[in-house]
Design an enzyme around this catalytic site. Structure first.
Site, PDB file in Angstrom:
ATOM      1  CB  ILE A 292      -0.964  -0.017   1.195  1.00 39.82           C
ATOM      2  CG1 ILE A 292      -1.991  -1.142   1.037  1.00 39.82           C
ATOM      3  CG2 ILE A 292      -1.665   1.332   1.345  1.00 39.82           C
ATOM      4  CD1 ILE A 292      -2.854  -1.381   2.260  1.00 39.82           C
TER       5      ILE A 292
ATOM      6  CB  ALA B  74      -2.702   1.695   9.015  1.00 41.64           C
ATOM      7  NE  ARG B  75      -6.886  -3.395  10.909  1.00 40.88           N
ATOM      8  CZ  ARG B  75      -6.945  -3.615   9.603  1.00 40.88           C
ATOM      9  NH1 ARG B  75      -6.872  -2.593   8.748  1.00 40.88           N
ATOM     10  NH2 ARG B  75      -7.053  -4.864   9.144  1.00 40.88           N
TER      11      ARG B  75
ATOM     12  CG  ASP C  90     -11.068   4.483   5.185  1.00 35.14           C
ATOM     13  OD1 ASP C  90     -12.262   4.816   5.034  1.00 35.14           O
ATOM     14  OD2 ASP C  90     -10.629   3.370   4.831  1.00 35.14           O
TER      15      ASP C  90
ATOM     16  CD  GLU D 285     -12.421   0.903  11.877  1.00 37.52           C
ATOM     17  OE1 GLU D 285     -12.548  -0.252  11.403  1.00 37.52           O
ATOM     18  OE2 GLU D 285     -11.686   1.756  11.371  1.00 37.52           O
TER      19      GLU D 285
ATOM     20  CG  HIS E 232     -11.944   0.233   7.670  1.00 40.24           C
ATOM     21  ND1 HIS E 232     -11.449  -0.272   8.853  1.00 40.24           N
ATOM     22  CD2 HIS E 232     -11.048  -0.120   6.710  1.00 40.24           C
ATOM     23  CE1 HIS E 232     -10.302  -0.906   8.614  1.00 40.24           C
ATOM     24  NE2 HIS E 232     -10.049  -0.819   7.318  1.00 40.24           N
TER      25      HIS E 232
END
Length: 328
Positions: free
Chosen positions: A162, A240-241, A265, A270, A289
């Protein structure tokens, strides 16, 4: 949306007609139909993500998404020696259950869509989108205070598939690209400068893209100290996270304007609960996301599994193997 069979096998080869291979899976809604049609001598057995597992459900492989399902431990003990997760990140999977089994993932499968998303977020920041759109006559025409990606510096935290895809697109906009990574591997593209420390990258970057895996070592990588080291007016993009960023520290940096914008994002937790401050902060652009989404997303995510299944059938080494000690 499905996987086109012609894209799943190496040129000039055919799928071998072997018997006795069974794949347990959690895929619903016919998502595996193209692969099932391709691998006609492989038996695919759907297993629900929770509840009782049928007594005759056993197999050598498990195709799943990285989650800790209530019946996962029992399922793994039904003969599974290879687990494939349909994502790049494997942080939701309980690695302590993996034992001797091999795990692979769809590493880099979302690189096209996610890198385009990152460039869209950076362009939106520089070009004041959608703020520049008109819904009434403006005070003046022909002029605006807009920025540019040209001449700016992109800092990449993480340089896997990525990060590399983001760099390739940023270089096309004549950006300078810095990157920090955990290994000493050379840059995969000409024009990327590998820097020795996170602080060095943050100090010089106008845009920072977080593209590192979520591990115990990267949790809150961007904490209060790291955010204080960023260039004033920085734009941070996280695909990413969520737990790579200390959100309390981010809020303080946004409130005082040191961080000009955070395009997120992915967040923690989440889904984000109703009323969370991230929903209405004026310097935050929040999405659910979805940066990985594009018409071919499912095809791209499933292709590494199909390739590895072909490798398994023909006795070749698997690719995209996860290192449980490194957590990615």
């Amino acid at each position: 949306m499905g996987i086109r069979a012609e894209n799943l096998q190496p040129a000039g080869s055919t799928i071998p007609r072997l018997h006795g291979v069974r794949v347990l899976h959690h895929m619903e809604d016919g998502r595996l139909d193209p692969i099932i049609a391709q691998f006609q001598d492989v038996e695919f057995v759907y297993v629900p993500r929770q509840g009782d597992i049928p007594e005759d459900a056993s197999g050598e492989a498990l195709l799943t998404i990285p989650r800790d399902y209530p019946n996962l431990a029992e399922l793994l003990n039904r003969g599974v020696d290879w687990v494939h997760v349909t994502s790049t990140g494997i942080d939701g999977f309980p690695l302590e259950l993996l034992g001797h089994r091999v795990m692979t993932c769809s590493r880099g499968a979302g690189a096209i869509a996610i890198s385009e998303w990152c460039l869209a977020m950076m362009l939106a920041f520089e070009k004041d989108l959608p703020g520049v759109w008109l819904d009434k006559p403006p005070e003046r025409w022909f002029t605006a205070e807009l920025g540019a990606l040209y001449g700016k510096t992109l800092g990449l935290i993480g340089l896997g598939g990525i990060g590399t895809a983001v760099a390739r697109r940023a270089l096309a906009f004549d950006m300078s690209v810095l990157a920090v990574r955990r290994t000493a591997a050379p840059a995969p593209l000409e024009g990327i400068e590998i820097v020795s420390s996170l602080s060095d990258l943050l100090e010089h970057s106008d845009h920072v893209v977080v593209a590192a895996p979520a591990t115990a070592a990267t949790r809150h990588l961007l904490d209060a100290d790291a955010l204080a080291a960023t260039k004033p007016g920085v734009h941070i993009v996280n695909i990413a996270r969520g737990d790579l960023i200390d959100q309390d520290a981010l809020r303080a940096a946004l409130d005082d304007g040191h961080v000009a914008r955070a395009s997120l994002d992915t967040v923690e937790p989440e889904p984000l609960p109703e009323g969370h401050w991230l929903y209405d902060h004026p310097r935050v652009r929040l999405s659910a996301h979805v940066s990985w989404c594009m018409p071919e997303s499912w095809d791209l995510l499933m292709a590494p599994f199909a390739d590895n299944l072909q490798r398994r059938l023909t006795g070749q080494p698997l690719e995209g193997i996860v290192n449980p000690d490194e957590e990615y």
